[in-house]
Design a protein around this motif. Structure first.
Motif, PDB file in Angstrom:
ATOM      1  N   ARG A  52       2.751   1.642  -3.322  1.00 23.27           N
ATOM      2  CA  ARG A  52       1.701   2.047  -4.553  1.00 23.27           C
ATOM      3  C   ARG A  52       1.457   3.658  -4.461  1.00 23.27           C
ATOM      4  N   TRP A  53       1.269   4.026  -3.197  1.00 24.01           N
ATOM      5  CA  TRP A  53       1.022   5.415  -2.995  1.00 24.01           C
ATOM      6  C   TRP A  53       2.408   6.115  -3.293  1.00 24.01           C
ATOM      7  N   LEU A  64       0.817  -1.192  -0.019  1.00 19.73           N
ATOM      8  CA  LEU A  64       0.017  -0.024   0.003  1.00 19.73           C
ATOM      9  C   LEU A  64       1.031   1.171   0.211  1.00 19.73           C
ATOM     10  N   TYR A  65       1.771   1.325   0.925  1.00 22.39           N
ATOM     11  CA  TYR A  65       2.733   2.308   1.001  1.00 22.39           C
ATOM     12  C   TYR A  65       3.667   2.566  -0.321  1.00 22.39           C
ATOM     13  N   LEU A  68       1.783  11.840   2.844  1.00 14.44           N
ATOM     14  CA  LEU A  68       0.631  11.300   2.386  1.00 14.44           C
ATOM     15  C   LEU A  68       0.725   9.692   2.335  1.00 14.44           C
ATOM     16  N   CYS A  69       1.854   9.172   1.969  1.00 15.39           N
ATOM     17  CA  CYS A  69       1.865   7.808   2.343  1.00 15.39           C
ATOM     18  C   CYS A  69       1.770   7.242   3.808  1.00 15.39           C
ATOM     19  N   TYR A  70       2.345   8.036   4.802  1.00 20.28           N
ATOM     20  CA  TYR A  70       2.079   7.574   5.934  1.00 20.28           C
ATOM     21  C   TYR A  70       0.818   7.888   6.431  1.00 20.28           C
ATOM     22  N   LEU A  71      -0.156   8.922   6.039  1.00 18.54           N
ATOM     23  CA  LEU A  71      -1.285   8.959   6.257  1.00 18.54           C
ATOM     24  C   LEU A  71      -2.212   8.016   5.759  1.00 18.54           C
ATOM     25  N   ARG A  72      -1.712   7.480   4.683  1.00 19.25           N
ATOM     26  CA  ARG A  72      -2.682   6.597   3.923  1.00 19.25           C
ATOM     27  C   ARG A  72      -2.648   5.259   4.634  1.00 19.25           C
ATOM     28  N   ILE A  73      -1.388   4.838   5.313  1.00 14.68           N
ATOM     29  CA  ILE A  73      -1.381   3.373   5.844  1.00 14.68           C
ATOM     30  C   ILE A  73      -1.745   3.384   7.333  1.00 14.68           C
TER      31      ILE A  73
END
Length: 137
Positions: A17-18, A14-15, A98-103
């Motif tokens: 891909r973002w 997930l990280y 943004l990657c951290y927020l997404r995970i």
């Protein structure tokens, strides 16, 4: 592979891909901004041919002679070519945040509260650094 390794792999995927999307988008935006800059389609704050006279100046003197903004005031000049390029660099800097927020939601969904808290702490550090909170002014 055990459940924990599968969960780790899902979060890493997930990280990744973002991160991949964000860096590609940031690169594309930077390329467009650069082409707008060198083509003259967007007016610069400082003429390209005037830049060499400022290159060797200390920052304070550069700011004084050019009237360039400091701190976050560069956002007022997004209509100028070099500041449009700067905005693209800032966009690239936001990708990790943004990657951290997404995970975080994914980590919480897996019951990984400590990992989610660490990701949120990293977000807070990045936001504090970007804000200039710790700037040595």
């Amino acid at each position: 592979m055990g459940l924990e390794e599968e969960n780790d792999a899902r979060i890493q995927d997930l990280y990744a891909r973002w991160l991949d999307f964000g860096t590609r988008a940031g690169f594309a935006a930077s390329l467009v901004a650069f082409l707008l800059y060198v083509s003259g389609a967007v007016p610069p704050f400082l003429a390209l041919d005037a830049l060499p006279q400022y290159w060797g100046l200390p920052v304070g003197e550069f700011l004084r002679q050019t009237g360039a903004p400091s701190g976050w005031r560069w956002l007022d000049l997004l209509g100028r070519a070099e500041y449009l390029n700067l905005a693209c660099m800032a966009l690239l800097c936001l990708v990790t945040l943004l990657c951290y927020l997404r995970i975080v939601p994914a980590l919480l969904g897996l019951g990984e509260r400590l990992q989610a808290a660490l990701a949120l702490a990293q977000v807070l550090v990045l936001v504090a650094a970007a804000s200039g909170l710790f700037a040595g002014n």
